[in-house]
Design a protein around this motif. Sequence first.
Motif, PDB file in Angstrom:
ATOM      1  N   SER A  10       0.831  -1.199   0.000  1.00  0.00           N
ATOM      2  CA  SER A  10       0.000   0.000   0.000  1.00  0.00           C
ATOM      3  C   SER A  10       0.865   1.248   0.000  1.00  0.00           C
ATOM      4  CB  SER A  10      -0.874  -0.004   1.232  1.00  0.00           C
ATOM      5  OG  SER A  10      -1.619  -1.181   1.271  1.00  0.00           O
ATOM      6  N   CYS A  12       1.569   4.769   1.587  1.00  0.00           N
ATOM      7  CA  CYS A  12       1.312   5.374   2.892  1.00  0.00           C
ATOM      8  C   CYS A  12       1.618   6.863   2.873  1.00  0.00           C
ATOM      9  CB  CYS A  12       2.169   4.725   3.963  1.00  0.00           C
ATOM     10  SG  CYS A  12       1.969   2.965   4.027  1.00  0.00           S
ATOM     11  N   ASP A  14       2.145   9.977   5.659  1.00  0.00           N
ATOM     12  CA  ASP A  14       2.216  10.341   7.059  1.00  0.00           C
ATOM     13  C   ASP A  14       1.679  11.757   7.235  1.00  0.00           C
ATOM     14  OD1 ASP A  14       2.722  10.243   9.673  1.00  0.00           O
ATOM     15  OD2 ASP A  14       4.899  10.400   9.520  1.00  0.00           O
ATOM     16  N   PRO A  72      -8.109  10.522  -0.295  1.00  0.00           N
ATOM     17  CA  PRO A  72      -8.963   9.843   0.690  1.00  0.00           C
ATOM     18  C   PRO A  72      -9.624  10.788   1.693  1.00  0.00           C
ATOM     19  CG  PRO A  72      -6.860   8.720   0.502  1.00  0.00           C
ATOM     20  CD  PRO A  72      -6.761   9.943  -0.336  1.00  0.00           C
ATOM     21  N   LEU A  73      -8.912  11.827   2.091  1.00  0.00           N
ATOM     22  CA  LEU A  73      -9.502  12.752   3.066  1.00  0.00           C
ATOM     23  C   LEU A  73     -10.726  13.435   2.482  1.00  0.00           C
ATOM     24  CD1 LEU A  73      -6.552  14.589   4.811  1.00  0.00           C
ATOM     25  CD2 LEU A  73      -8.063  12.875   5.728  1.00  0.00           C
ATOM     26  N   ASP A 651      -7.828  14.396  13.328  1.00  0.00           N
ATOM     27  CA  ASP A 651      -7.316  13.282  14.118  1.00  0.00           C
ATOM     28  C   ASP A 651      -6.559  12.271  13.257  1.00  0.00           C
ATOM     29  OD1 ASP A 651      -6.950  12.094  16.515  1.00  0.00           O
ATOM     30  OD2 ASP A 651      -8.819  10.960  16.493  1.00  0.00           O
ATOM     31  N   ILE A 652      -6.660  12.403  11.952  1.00  0.00           N
ATOM     32  CA  ILE A 652      -6.047  11.386  11.088  1.00  0.00           C
ATOM     33  C   ILE A 652      -4.547  11.631  10.979  1.00  0.00           C
ATOM     34  CG2 ILE A 652      -5.908  10.566   8.719  1.00  0.00           C
ATOM     35  CD1 ILE A 652      -8.950  10.899   8.643  1.00  0.00           C
ATOM     36  N   ARG A 653      -3.788  10.644  11.388  1.00  0.00           N
ATOM     37  CA  ARG A 653      -2.341  10.807  11.389  1.00  0.00           C
ATOM     38  C   ARG A 653      -1.690  10.124  10.200  1.00  0.00           C
ATOM     39  NH1 ARG A 653      -1.567  11.791  16.917  1.00  0.00           N
ATOM     40  NH2 ARG A 653      -3.338  13.113  17.297  1.00  0.00           N
ATOM     41  N   TYR A 654      -2.403   9.209   9.600  1.00  0.00           N
ATOM     42  CA  TYR A 654      -1.727   8.339   8.656  1.00  0.00           C
ATOM     43  C   TYR A 654      -2.757   7.875   7.636  1.00  0.00           C
ATOM     44  CZ  TYR A 654       2.304   5.328   7.743  1.00  0.00           C
ATOM     45  OH  TYR A 654       3.423   4.760   7.212  1.00  0.00           O
ATOM     46  N   VAL A 655      -2.351   7.813   6.394  1.00  0.00           N
ATOM     47  CA  VAL A 655      -3.265   7.324   5.372  1.00  0.00           C
ATOM     48  C   VAL A 655      -2.621   6.144   4.669  1.00  0.00           C
ATOM     49  CG1 VAL A 655      -4.478   7.888   3.244  1.00  0.00           C
ATOM     50  CG2 VAL A 655      -4.273   9.595   5.024  1.00  0.00           C
ATOM     51  N   ILE A 656      -3.357   5.069   4.569  1.00  0.00           N
ATOM     52  CA  ILE A 656      -2.855   3.887   3.867  1.00  0.00           C
ATOM     53  C   ILE A 656      -3.776   3.631   2.682  1.00  0.00           C
ATOM     54  CG2 ILE A 656      -2.320   1.447   4.072  1.00  0.00           C
ATOM     55  CD1 ILE A 656      -2.109   1.858   7.093  1.00  0.00           C
ATOM     56  N   GLN A 657      -3.226   3.701   1.503  1.00  0.00           N
ATOM     57  CA  GLN A 657      -4.049   3.493   0.318  1.00  0.00           C
ATOM     58  C   GLN A 657      -3.700   2.167  -0.340  1.00  0.00           C
ATOM     59  OE1 GLN A 657      -3.250   7.576  -1.168  1.00  0.00           O
ATOM     60  NE2 GLN A 657      -5.071   7.149  -2.389  1.00  0.00           N
TER      61      GLN A 657
END
Lengths: 660, 611
Positions: A10, A12, A14, A72-73, A651-657
């Motif tokens: 995936s 990622c 940060d 994604p956000l 609050d979202i610290r990390y995104v994994i696609q």
Amino acid sequence: MSRVTKKASSVCTDSPLSMSEVCQKMTLMRQILTSCFGPNGRLKQVHNNVGGHVLTTSTSTSLLQAVSSSEPLLKLITASILNHLSRFSDCGLYTGILCFSLIDHVQKSGLRPSVAIKINKQLLEVCTSFLNQEDCGCKVNVDFNSCQSLVTLARSVISSKPACVLTEGEQQHISTLAVHAFLLTVPCGDTPGSPDRVRLGKTVTVSIEGQFVLDSAVFPGLLVNVPDMQLHPTDSERTRRGPGPFRLALFTVSLSGDLSEFGEGSLEVHSGAPDPEDLILDELLKLGEQAVTDQVEVFMCQRVIHPVLQHYLRRHGVLVVERLGIALIEPIVQMTGAQAVALYQTPIPPEAYGQVKGCCVRTVGSREMLHLLPPREPAPAVCTMVLCHRNDTMLNELKAVCQRAEHVLRLTLRDPVALLGGGCTETHMAAYISNKGTTEAAKAALSLGVSQSQYLLGLNGFCSSLEAVALALVHDGETGLVDLSYAHHWSVPQGEAIHSGTVPQGEAIHSGTVPQGEAIHSGTVAQGEAIHSGTVAQGEAIHSGTVPQGEAIHSGTVAQGEAIHSGTVPQGEAVQRGDGDEVPATCGCGLVERSARPGLEWTPLNTRYPSRSAPLVVGKDTPPQLRVLDSFTAKLNALQVAVEMANLVLDIRYVIQDVN
Amino acid sequence: MGMRLQPRCLQLDSVLQTVSVLEAVIRRSFGPDGGQVLFTRDTGQTLLTRHGTRILTALRVEHPLARMVVECVRRHSSVTGDGSKTFVLLLASLLREIQKHTRKARQEGAGAKRLAEALLAFGLDELSDVITVAVAPHGSSLSDPHTPGQTDTHTLCRLLSAFLHTRISPTHAEIISQLTCELLSHWSCHGDFINEHFPALHTAVSGFPIGCSRLLEGQVIHADFSTPLPLRDHRPIRALAVTEPLEPSLLIDGTVLELGGANREIESVCVRLGRRLDSVCVILQHLGVSLLLSSVRQSEAFLAAVGRYGVCVLECVCEDDLTLFSVLKDRGRPHSLVVCGLTEGQTEQSVCAVRDALHMLHTTWGPKHRTRATERTARTDVMEPCVISVGGTFEFLLHHTLLQRKHGQTHSVTHSHTHTLSHTDMHTLSHTDTHTLSHTDMHTLSHIDTHTPSHTDTHTQSNADTHTLSHLDNPAVSGMLAEALLSVPRQIYSHNPRHYLEAHAHTLSCMRNHGNSTDLPEISAVLAADGSNMVQADTGSGSGSGSGVKEVTVWSSSGSSSGVESVSCKYQLILAVLQCLRSLLSVDTVLHANTSHTLSHACQREEEEGD
């Protein structure tokens, strides 16, 4: 053997909010939403890269469905707005603007996300409890004894969708129709059997292109589309016949006599045995016979009726309508009290018959339609709304808007209150929160476990975000003002503002630098307070407040005579006492009239004026005509959704696609 | 052919590097200051999580060792429902300890594998006793002191609330935990029933704020009315559940209907059909049924026919709902949970968290609970369902006890204090160390090995020879474990090291008091909601409860009571980490084979299960 595919790892990201690419996309989305907001919002044309349909809209539902982002956000935010809309049909843009604005302010303030989240949550609770208070200053009761507030509510929804391209008169007409249709679908009196439950009726919308908007109308009962050839001469005669009530039979099963209705298997017919199709036709004719003996006068079928049966029925003076389509079945059942029959092999049970009071042919635009009149007065909750507009795009928008308006009107049945529109709720609430938050900052900060300065910073961002929503209503270069007594929103048209010369002052303070030089240049710096009223007859009162260093007030060089500035203090106050012509006669919602309340003072929106007393509540003893009202239920939910969504995104610290 | 050997000497470093990368990801959502992770599925679905296992599986790592770790975490969390983030932290920190130790004592021949085996043996043989003696007395029992066998609701709520705080946004954990507590109290049973029927007991609704979530009395059936309910007086409603169509199609595919002869004309067939429908309706009416729950689709004719008799029908009711419905009749008043959220991702996160919370409770409650992995140990049955305050209390206590074992009983408290301080410095070092491992490392890592592993000695459990290993004369083992444990509270207080020291000192002082007093105060090193530490020990208020355990309630500044966590879950977590560590370090070489159908199949399957 199944194919074994290798999964790619995936991608990622940060802390996504710190990435400029993500921020750019969010800013763009915010700009799109902001520019669509309100009655003067700009339209958007959406077309995809392979050509095809071009969508022209400014409504959040169409826009967000059409514009999809890979980020994604943004996907998350879009999905939550659409979910809100699916429940409340209103305040989609509001949710989006407030949400983006909150995120933006938190980022700018430099607060830690976890701290900002706590503060936002607490302020949201203050807001919701404020809105739920009995004596809340931005709430008005919806009076069901007069249509006035309902029409205003509907018109606010309709006028905020400029893609419908309606003139003021047309807006009024459509709003009245929407309220009419809504009132027709509310059943009168007790529903038999269940006094505590009310079943709302249905509005069936028929849209006709190429007619004038003012030709739109609402009919009690149902308009059924009947192709020309079906309106047999005998039928027309039937429609002319005297007053009903007529007996009506409704079938959902196909009466075409096809054997395919039986299932997938095969039939084996012995030689010499009669043709099964003939036998089925006999069955159908038996059914027709029963209908005639039972004095059925209207015979309707969702699907196809065998021509022989049609002919038979018509010969006996029965009005036959086939191919109704599934959408009309439920309204017909609801209106006539008929039970849809799904089996023709057994005789029609007597309780399955319904009633209509009469039927007639109505020419609506280019179409001839059969009008089924409801059997009783008052009409049991089914009506038809015919909407006309010049072209297809506008018509679609109008149709969607009318459905929104209906939903919004229905929400008032649960909560018979509405909020002031025109940005006044937001400015009033911001002033209330700001005042309450500042006075109780120490206590609130302690209970949240944040420092007082953090709390004030968060409070400031929250209030600015609320005001940003009010400010988003302004598109044509007007200046948004807020009055200091009631904290309502006023917008000053651009042209006049320049003419009167007071608004550049506001703008200057907004941007903050230019007049400062001039002020210093003038040299009339006085220690303490310096108040100057120049050559202008009305006299602009200059209010400099508590600035210790002194005020630079400049009078000589500017032609208009007034330039007010408190240069060294960041929280400069720019207050204008308005009896100049530039401020409009009423505030955004129309509740505060300038003529009725002399001595009002204004300040530009989103300038940092020092904390002031809680906004006054306008007495509602003799309410003036309100111009704009918003749905209470929808806006309350929108507020909650926006704040929660902003908190979530922060609050979202990390995104994994997953890229597979 | 097609094989590549990795140099063996890099083994420990590369393992540590791999685990550190996973740790760096996990750390974002760990602890009270941790945030959410947004992830998109390959279907395009956008979901949110703070669940360690979900984060790790969403990464889809390719490195075989990393996959092994992910698999271990997944297995552990499927057993206990808890501790997946701590798992990775602890594993990384143990690896660091081993690395330190092997560097220091290279000449003594203390190989990493041997150390891991010694650790595991220690964990299996002695850890349980240590915990029972040193940690459990400081906790409180989950069962009600007044009525043994009943669960203490207050403690239960604290347990749930603490768990949910680690899994959903802190601003929402309160309401969800409150609802879960209410749900449990309404069912007044040990959660197993709810655990089993949870799919039918909750409803997710998106488009509303989470605050709108609530408990509904009754069962929610997730299907629409095909024929709506006729409104009647408030009489009890009789319902019938059916699982097949009540009017079979006249001609089923592949059958032949012969027409001709007496009574065999199509009309008589049709008449029979109609009569049959009528007779079904008459039977329904005779039974007094007014609600029909059907798991399959019924024919239109049937719906119309029963509609005339005032029976309303729900079609395509899902299996879970029907099962629950059929077992409900002898169980009081059911309640079901309605979870609201802004998006599907958010509701799913909450639902998932509640499900795992129930799972975790199941683990906490079940003292006889044994898993395949811990079969040999089987020491959990000595432990009561015991809980202890969150905020690193368990780790501090265990750390201290282990050190005392290492140094003997004469260990002084002041000594341990200096000890701690020196470790804090070391911590900052290691902290920056791992920080440099950003996700770019992850990227490079994932590209080192582009093939599925041909062989990894994964799941071998401790075998006989570890047992014979003499670990008792190796004090390094307990020391290493003790140091490693501290990484957890360090991470909890990572945004404010002062709080870490305060919490540690506080726990120690409580421990000392405990030694002197006859009372057994519950020790808590509680992190208040704001991050400022509200370390308090109640030594004065003497509301002694029946069991002699003095209940100390520490109220954080936000007014919510402090959370607790399960000791047995913690114990199982340490065991699982030690097992994973051992299997990681027993691999010495990674071979890349080009063709390995059977194994890749197995991996594929595992992965699917993991999703």
